[in-house]
Design a protein around this motif. Structure first.
Motif, PDB file in Angstrom:
ATOM      1  N   SER A   1      -1.149  -2.623 -13.313  1.00  0.00           N
ATOM      2  CA  SER A   1      -1.645  -1.258 -13.162  1.00  0.00           C
ATOM      3  C   SER A   1      -2.900  -1.268 -12.325  1.00  0.00           C
ATOM      4  O   SER A   1      -3.681  -2.224 -12.362  1.00  0.00           O
ATOM      5  CB  SER A   1      -1.946  -0.628 -14.520  1.00  0.00           C
ATOM      6  OG  SER A   1      -0.770  -0.486 -15.292  1.00  0.00           O
ATOM      7  N   ILE A   2      -3.088  -0.189 -11.571  1.00  0.00           N
ATOM      8  CA  ILE A   2      -4.295  -0.026 -10.775  1.00  0.00           C
ATOM      9  C   ILE A   2      -4.732   1.421 -10.853  1.00  0.00           C
ATOM     10  O   ILE A   2      -3.896   2.332 -10.853  1.00  0.00           O
ATOM     11  CB  ILE A   2      -4.078  -0.479  -9.321  1.00  0.00           C
ATOM     12  CG1 ILE A   2      -5.403  -0.482  -8.556  1.00  0.00           C
ATOM     13  CG2 ILE A   2      -3.037   0.381  -8.622  1.00  0.00           C
ATOM     14  CD1 ILE A   2      -5.302  -1.174  -7.203  1.00  0.00           C
ATOM     15  N   ASP A   3      -6.038   1.654 -10.954  1.00  0.00           N
ATOM     16  CA  ASP A   3      -6.584   2.997 -11.102  1.00  0.00           C
ATOM     17  C   ASP A   3      -7.143   3.510  -9.776  1.00  0.00           C
ATOM     18  O   ASP A   3      -7.660   2.747  -8.955  1.00  0.00           O
ATOM     19  CB  ASP A   3      -7.718   3.009 -12.131  1.00  0.00           C
ATOM     20  CG  ASP A   3      -7.221   2.836 -13.553  1.00  0.00           C
ATOM     21  OD1 ASP A   3      -5.999   2.914 -13.762  1.00  0.00           O
ATOM     22  OD2 ASP A   3      -8.060   2.603 -14.440  1.00  0.00           O
ATOM     23  N   THR A   4      -7.027   4.821  -9.592  1.00  0.00           N
ATOM     24  CA  THR A   4      -7.677   5.508  -8.487  1.00  0.00           C
ATOM     25  C   THR A   4      -8.031   6.907  -8.966  1.00  0.00           C
ATOM     26  O   THR A   4      -7.691   7.286 -10.098  1.00  0.00           O
ATOM     27  CB  THR A   4      -6.769   5.545  -7.236  1.00  0.00           C
ATOM     28  OG1 THR A   4      -7.517   6.070  -6.135  1.00  0.00           O
ATOM     29  CG2 THR A   4      -5.543   6.409  -7.469  1.00  0.00           C
ATOM     30  N   LYS A   5      -8.709   7.668  -8.144  1.00  0.00           N
ATOM     31  CA  LYS A   5      -9.098   9.028  -8.511  1.00  0.00           C
ATOM     32  C   LYS A   5      -8.338  10.042  -7.668  1.00  0.00           C
ATOM     33  O   LYS A   5      -8.106   9.830  -6.467  1.00  0.00           O
ATOM     34  CB  LYS A   5     -10.606   9.234  -8.316  1.00  0.00           C
ATOM     35  CG  LYS A   5     -11.471   8.392  -9.245  1.00  0.00           C
ATOM     36  CD  LYS A   5     -11.337   8.821 -10.697  1.00  0.00           C
ATOM     37  CE  LYS A   5     -12.313   8.051 -11.581  1.00  0.00           C
ATOM     38  NZ  LYS A   5     -12.180   8.461 -13.008  1.00  0.00           N
ATOM     39  N   VAL A   6      -7.942  11.151  -8.304  1.00  0.00           N
ATOM     40  CA  VAL A   6      -7.309  12.255  -7.586  1.00  0.00           C
ATOM     41  C   VAL A   6      -7.966  13.555  -8.039  1.00  0.00           C
ATOM     42  O   VAL A   6      -8.456  13.651  -9.171  1.00  0.00           O
ATOM     43  CB  VAL A   6      -5.788  12.316  -7.848  1.00  0.00           C
ATOM     44  CG1 VAL A   6      -5.086  11.125  -7.234  1.00  0.00           C
ATOM     45  CG2 VAL A   6      -5.479  12.421  -9.340  1.00  0.00           C
TER      46      VAL A   6
ATOM     47  N   SER B   1       0.852  -1.190   0.000  1.00  0.00           N
ATOM     48  CA  SER B   1       0.000   0.000   0.000  1.00  0.00           C
ATOM     49  C   SER B   1       0.878   1.228   0.000  1.00  0.00           C
ATOM     50  O   SER B   1       2.038   1.195   0.410  1.00  0.00           O
ATOM     51  CB  SER B   1      -0.943   0.015   1.206  1.00  0.00           C
ATOM     52  OG  SER B   1      -0.204   0.112   2.406  1.00  0.00           O
ATOM     53  N   VAL B   2       0.299   2.346  -0.472  1.00  0.00           N
ATOM     54  CA  VAL B   2       0.990   3.631  -0.505  1.00  0.00           C
ATOM     55  C   VAL B   2      -0.070   4.717  -0.398  1.00  0.00           C
ATOM     56  O   VAL B   2      -1.225   4.506  -0.793  1.00  0.00           O
ATOM     57  CB  VAL B   2       1.819   3.771  -1.804  1.00  0.00           C
ATOM     58  CG1 VAL B   2       0.901   3.863  -3.028  1.00  0.00           C
ATOM     59  CG2 VAL B   2       2.755   4.968  -1.743  1.00  0.00           C
ATOM     60  N   THR B   3       0.296   5.869   0.146  1.00  0.00           N
ATOM     61  CA  THR B   3      -0.637   6.983   0.289  1.00  0.00           C
ATOM     62  C   THR B   3      -0.455   7.947  -0.882  1.00  0.00           C
ATOM     63  O   THR B   3       0.665   8.392  -1.158  1.00  0.00           O
ATOM     64  CB  THR B   3      -0.435   7.708   1.619  1.00  0.00           C
ATOM     65  OG1 THR B   3      -0.723   6.795   2.685  1.00  0.00           O
ATOM     66  CG2 THR B   3      -1.353   8.916   1.727  1.00  0.00           C
TER      67      THR B   3
ATOM     68  N   PHE C   1       6.880  -2.373  -2.726  1.00  0.00           N
ATOM     69  CA  PHE C   1       6.561  -2.401  -4.151  1.00  0.00           C
ATOM     70  C   PHE C   1       7.615  -1.618  -4.919  1.00  0.00           C
ATOM     71  O   PHE C   1       8.386  -0.841  -4.341  1.00  0.00           O
ATOM     72  CB  PHE C   1       5.173  -1.799  -4.413  1.00  0.00           C
ATOM     73  CG  PHE C   1       5.091  -0.317  -4.180  1.00  0.00           C
ATOM     74  CD1 PHE C   1       5.229   0.583  -5.229  1.00  0.00           C
ATOM     75  CD2 PHE C   1       4.881   0.193  -2.905  1.00  0.00           C
ATOM     76  CE1 PHE C   1       5.165   1.953  -5.010  1.00  0.00           C
ATOM     77  CE2 PHE C   1       4.814   1.555  -2.673  1.00  0.00           C
ATOM     78  CZ  PHE C   1       4.956   2.444  -3.732  1.00  0.00           C
ATOM     79  N   ASP C   2       7.649  -1.824  -6.210  1.00  0.00           N
ATOM     80  CA  ASP C   2       8.466  -1.043  -7.130  1.00  0.00           C
ATOM     81  C   ASP C   2       7.530  -0.221  -8.003  1.00  0.00           C
ATOM     82  O   ASP C   2       6.444  -0.685  -8.381  1.00  0.00           O
ATOM     83  CB  ASP C   2       9.332  -1.940  -8.013  1.00  0.00           C
ATOM     84  CG  ASP C   2      10.328  -2.762  -7.210  1.00  0.00           C
ATOM     85  OD1 ASP C   2      10.743  -2.293  -6.134  1.00  0.00           O
ATOM     86  OD2 ASP C   2      10.676  -3.876  -7.651  1.00  0.00           O
TER      87      ASP C   2
ATOM     88  N   SER D   1      -4.402   0.593  -1.990  1.00  0.00           N
ATOM     89  CA  SER D   1      -3.970  -0.791  -1.844  1.00  0.00           C
ATOM     90  C   SER D   1      -3.463  -1.315  -3.182  1.00  0.00           C
ATOM     91  O   SER D   1      -4.104  -1.108  -4.228  1.00  0.00           O
ATOM     92  CB  SER D   1      -5.141  -1.656  -1.352  1.00  0.00           C
ATOM     93  OG  SER D   1      -5.550  -1.248  -0.065  1.00  0.00           O
ATOM     94  N   LEU D   2      -2.342  -2.000  -3.120  1.00  0.00           N
ATOM     95  CA  LEU D   2      -1.696  -2.521  -4.323  1.00  0.00           C
ATOM     96  C   LEU D   2      -1.686  -4.043  -4.234  1.00  0.00           C
ATOM     97  O   LEU D   2      -0.868  -4.637  -3.511  1.00  0.00           O
ATOM     98  CB  LEU D   2      -0.266  -1.991  -4.436  1.00  0.00           C
ATOM     99  CG  LEU D   2      -0.096  -0.471  -4.445  1.00  0.00           C
ATOM    100  CD1 LEU D   2       1.381  -0.095  -4.395  1.00  0.00           C
ATOM    101  CD2 LEU D   2      -0.760   0.139  -5.672  1.00  0.00           C
TER     102      LEU D   2
END
Length: 987
Positions: free
Chosen positions: A418-423, A394-396, A444-445, A408-409
């Protein structure tokens, strides 16, 4: 880019006749047919048909697929070609997007040939290096079925690029686009920034053409057309222009306030010879503002005759390509700012670009990406990552210091996913961070991110929220100052070395807005009072003839006297520092096309008004308090009460820290007369135009005392009127510990803007607007490590605008990149004084005044150099200056071995040194410079030598071009050995 001499040809029978026409070859061989692709697919160049010396290469990183196509070298001019088979289900208008790399430093070109017909020349702007890739979109009219789309190095092209892939966007129905085109004459359009109607050259249509896109108007000149579209969708504009320079030049296309991209304008053979280039445009329904603008990233120097707009005939757009839309930008992790642990790696396979970041396991480990959003709102962030094992990570994720959320990764067991999120982004510059906060695993890398709704920041210089207009190029009935670089003349301190002077009632200067605006900054000078304490006056302002509130001006922050470090007493003579700025929010938004007039009118009492430039912008609304903050007003701080808030602010910061929160400063003015202490706390305001910390008696600023702090979205406005190093405060200074952030802060009228000290490490500084300081703009002072200052605009400093000073302790691995520096009055635009691994890259620096270089690498101050120093891809315009104490003429780029030898490498590469006051490159003085490496650098127009060397040592020079040097291209003394490599020109 490598040169290959063995021809490599792969083609199909279907394309053989086309390739024969393209290359002029007598014979060719036929290999297996490449795959036919469906509409919207990305076609890899290495799988296309190659001829004439075009070959598959893998020397440079960052390509997609299994390689890229090179061989577009001068040896293959007139024949190298890559041809793609594009399947279209319909006949009609679409486009192709070419992904390419151009490390030459200038715009190059290939020809686009579609179904046997040469459509035109495609300008391919410099990408910053051979491992850096960019895209250009070109309109294409497709036939139904297979279309042969080729990029060919014809005899009329400059070539020398690499091609990675082509993405075709084909029509989704059998419609022909495009309503009948409308021709709009440039001379009837809205002109600004020095663009003017001319009739000197023949062959134009209408009653004239628009010129003024000269180097003197770089960053300002613009012609804006109003294009009416009955529908929303894809169309194009065709620009008719003349370019007699002999090489491809460029302007930027700005549509409805957003920069679409750079338009390459190939040479036309002379100023009386006209040609056209067609560019795709996505229109909105109604009036579209379509502008050609000479931005700081363009080469300009063309004339514009007219614009033909071809608008859509229905509310449809072409089918979506498989690749992300043009407004989605891929950002590589290895190019991001990293601190707290992440480092570039290449061990794992399958990454994109030149590597990836690994090492996010420590709390505070972070990567920050700078982007430019087309508008405010929520966008899709795609994180490209891998987990080395079977455990999740995980990363913030946060944007601009707020809106943080844990991402969450899922485990990938070593594969890239790849994983999508909203900003939520702001319009304009954004800083997006991925940070290991408490509770994150961080195992993670990171390969990079894709971010929708954004465009890449400018290739050189800062991405700023305003549009600048030089008033000496405005409409005026007043006197203009003749250009002058003589110290202590008013013109020498003006941007572009000229300004307009309003001396009698009715004198005016006016501009036409190219973008909407509700705020402005005016740079001006009015006469000082006899006692040096300053005088006040008003200046009239109107919009389309309607009066706006008058501007309040003062001379109290300008005009210093006497010897260094100068004072406020006119009895000392030697008056200089004539200019100051005023900033004003208007009571309404002025639309593009508004005529804004500055005039000396009734009641405007200054004897004269010297007006240099104006910057206009649309200011977003005041920010609201982000999560994780507590308002200062609930902790005993009251803005706008004219009381001294220093003690209350310090108390509130301590309370916020004890609660584990940041301190929020709502809209208002907070008076400070001393240091506001930062001890690992977060401070945020409502925006640069809304939250103001106002100093008193030269005092008042933020002072860091260790820990991880952040400061953002506010202004620090001092009241200093001269320089007093022992008594006055910097705007921001001190020990910022590890992993701190300063972003979107406006600083003016202080002793220094920003002064970080040891043991600051991994400080990220972005979006500063520093104006009118009495000493340095930014100085990384002794023992600062891994710090970046980027995307900042710095003007009218009393010492170095940007400095790294290894005073007592070495500055190590710091970078100044993508900043815009104007008019440092004393000392250099940017300077490195000792240290190891420090870099100055991708900046725009102009108009140094006295005792100055544009960029200096110097052992005059600080510890000796102990590692590689790099100066790369900067543009220096009208820089260098006279040093009266030494009676010396300093070069635009100056390598100076004074108090100690410079024995470690100094790398100077990819720079443009333009219109230098004296020598373009100066290498001096009494010590040894053992390893100077100069490459891929252009020196064009110098008042002395192109390169002047007066030192011992040695240096290698390759790809160095010198033109128009008054005293000659090269002068060498002092026993220096010049090692000539390949690609040099003019010397």
């Amino acid at each position: 880019m490598s040169i290959h001499r063995t021809p490599h040809l792969r083609t199909t029978a279907a394309l053989s006749a086309l390739l024969l026409a393209l290359t002029g070859a007598v014979s060719y061989s036929v290999a297996a047919a490449p795959q036919a692709y469906a509409s919207g697919s990305t076609l890899e160049a290495e799988a296309a048909a190659l001829s004439g010396g075009a070959v598959v290469e893998r020397e440079h990183s960052g390509y997609t697929g299994t390689g890229y196509v090179g061989g577009f070298t001068d040896a293959n001019k007139g024949r190298a070609s890559v041809a793609f088979a594009v399947q279209s289900a319909h006949v009609g208008a679409g486009s192709v997007t070419v992904r390419y790399a151009n490390g030459t430093g200038v715009t190059m070109s290939l020809s686009l040939v579609v179904n046997g017909s040469r459509v035109g020349q495609v300008g391919l702007p410099a990408t910053g290096g051979w491992d850096s890739w960019s895209t250009v979109r070109v309109p294409v009219d497709f036939v139904k079925g297979v279309n042969a789309v080729a990029l060919t190095f014809t005899s009329g092209d400059s070539g020398n690029v690499n091609i990675d892939n082509l993405t075709a966007t084909t029509p989704d129905s059998d419609t022909t686009t495009p309503t009948d085109p409308t021709v709009l004459e440039a001379e009837a359009a809205a002109l600004s920034g020095g663009a003017v109607v001319e009739r000197e050259h023949s062959g134009y249509t209408g009653t004239g053409y628009v010129g003024g896109f000269t180097d003197a108007n770089k960053g300002r000149a613009s012609v804006a057309f109003a294009v009416q579209s009955a529908h929303v969708g894809a169309g194009s504009v065709t620009v008719r222009y003349a370019n007699g320079t002999g090489v491809t030049m460029s302007l930027s296309l700005v549509v409805n306030g957003s920069r679409v991209g750079q338009v390459g304008l190939p040479a036309t053979g002379g100023w009386d010879s006209w040609s056209t280039v067609r560019v795709p445009v996505d229109f909105v329904k109604g009036v579209n503002a379509v502008a050609l603008t000479f931005t700081s990233a363009d080469s300009g120097n063309v004339n514009i005759d007219n614009l033909t707009a071809t608008t859509p005939d229905t509310d449809t757009t072409p089918t979506d390509p498989t690749d992300p839309p043009s407004s989605t930008v891929a950002y590589e992790a290895e190019s991001a700012f990293a601190s707290g642990g992440p480092a570039k790696a290449t061990t794992a396979t399958g990454y994109s670009g030149a590597g990836y970041l690994t090492g996010f396991t420590r709390t505070g480990a972070r990567a920050i990406f700078a982007s430019r959003a087309e508008g405010a709102g929520q966008q899709t962030l795609t994180v490209r990552y891998r987990t080395p094992g079977s455990g999740a990570a995980s990363v913030t994720v946060g944007a601009n210091g707020g809106g943080s959320a844990r991402l969450s990764l899922p485990a990938t067991s070593g594969a890239w996913k790849s994983i999508d999120t909203k900003v939520t982004l702001r319009a304009g510059l954004n800083n997006l961070s991925l940070r290991n906060e408490s509770g994150d695993s961080g195992d993670f890398d990171l390969d990079g991110i894709d971010l929708s709704g954004t465009t890449a920041p400018a290739q050189r210089g800062a991405t700023v929220p305003y549009t600048a207009y030089e008033l000496e190029n405005a409409g005026t009935n007043a006197r203009k100052l003749s250009p002058d670089r003589t110290y202590k003349t008013v013109a020498s301190e003006a941007s572009g070395r000229s300004a307009v002077v309003l001396e009698k009632n009715g004198d005016y200067a006016e501009i036409t807005l190219t973008s909407p605006a509700d705020a402005l900054v005016l740079r001006y000078s009015i006469p000082d009072s006899a006692d040096g304490r300053g005088t006040d006056a008003t200046l009239s302002l109107s919009a389309d003839g309607t009066a706006l509130p008058k501007l309040s001006l003062t001379s109290r922050h300008a005009w210093v006297y006497g010897d260094y470090p100068y004072n406020n007493d006119p009895a000392g003579g030697q008056a200089h520092r004539f200019f100051d700025d005023t900033r004003v929010q208007l009571d309404r938004t002025l639309p593009a096309g508004t005529t804004l007039r500055f005039a000396k009118g009734t009641g405007d009492t200054a004897a004269s008004y010297t007006l240099d430039l104006v910057e206009t912008e649309s200011v977003p609304g005041a920010l609201t308090m982000p999560d994780g903050y507590v308002s200062a007003t609930t902790l005993g701080v009251t803005p706008d009460d004219n009381a001294d808030d220093t003690g209350a602010l310090n108390s509130a910061l301590n309370q916020a820290r004890s609660q584990g929160k940041g301190l929020w400063l709502p809209k208002g003015t907070y008076n400070i007369s001393g240091r506001v202490l930062l001890n690992g706390v977060r401070v945020a305001g409502a925006g640069q135009w809304y939250t103001v910390l106002r100093g008193k008696d030269g005092k008042g600023g933020l002072f860091a005392q260790g820990g991880t702090s952040s400061v953002q979205d506010l202004s620090i406005l001092g009241d200093a009127t001269y320089r007093n190093d022992s008594a006055f405060d910097a705007g921001i200074e001190g020990d910022f510990g590890e992993g701190s952030t300063i972003q979107n802060v406006w600083i003016e009228h202080t002793k220094v803007g920003l002064w970080p000290t040891s043991p600051t490490k991994g400080l990220y500084v972005s979006g500063l607007r520093i104006r009118d300081t009495y000493a340095d703009g930014v100085n990384l002072h002794g023992g600062v490590t891994g710090t970046v200052v980027t995307q900042s605009s710095i003007r009218n400093t009393g010492d170095d605008a940007l400095a790294m000073w290894s005073d007592g302790q070495a500055d190590v691995d710091n970078v100044f990149h993508h900043n815009t520096v104007q008019l440092p009055l004393l000392a250099n635009g940017a300077a490195i004084y000792g240290g190891s691994g420090n870099r100055i890259e991708d900046n725009l620096i102009s108009d140094t005044v006295v005792g100055a270089a544009g960029i200096a690498v110097s052992s005059r101050f600080g510890l000796p150099f102990s590692g590689t120093t790099t100066v790369a891809r900067n543009t220096l315009t009208r820089t260098g200056g006279y040093e009266p104490n030494w009676q010396s003429k300093l070069g635009a780029l100056w390598v100076y071995a004074d108090q100690s030898d410079i024995t470690t490498p100094v790398i100077i590469t990819g720079n443009s040194i333009l219109d230098s006051t004296y020598s373009g490159l100066l290498v001096s003085w009494q010590k040894n410079i053992a390893d100077l490496r100069v490459s891929d650098t252009t020196i064009d127009t110098a008042g002395a030598y192109g390169m002047e060397i007066n030192a011992s040592g040695q240096g290698s020079f390759s790809g160095v071009t010198v033109r128009n040097a008054a005293d000659g291209a090269l002068n060498v003394a002092g026993g220096f050995t010049v090692q000539r490599g390949s690609g040099n020109s003019g010397w």
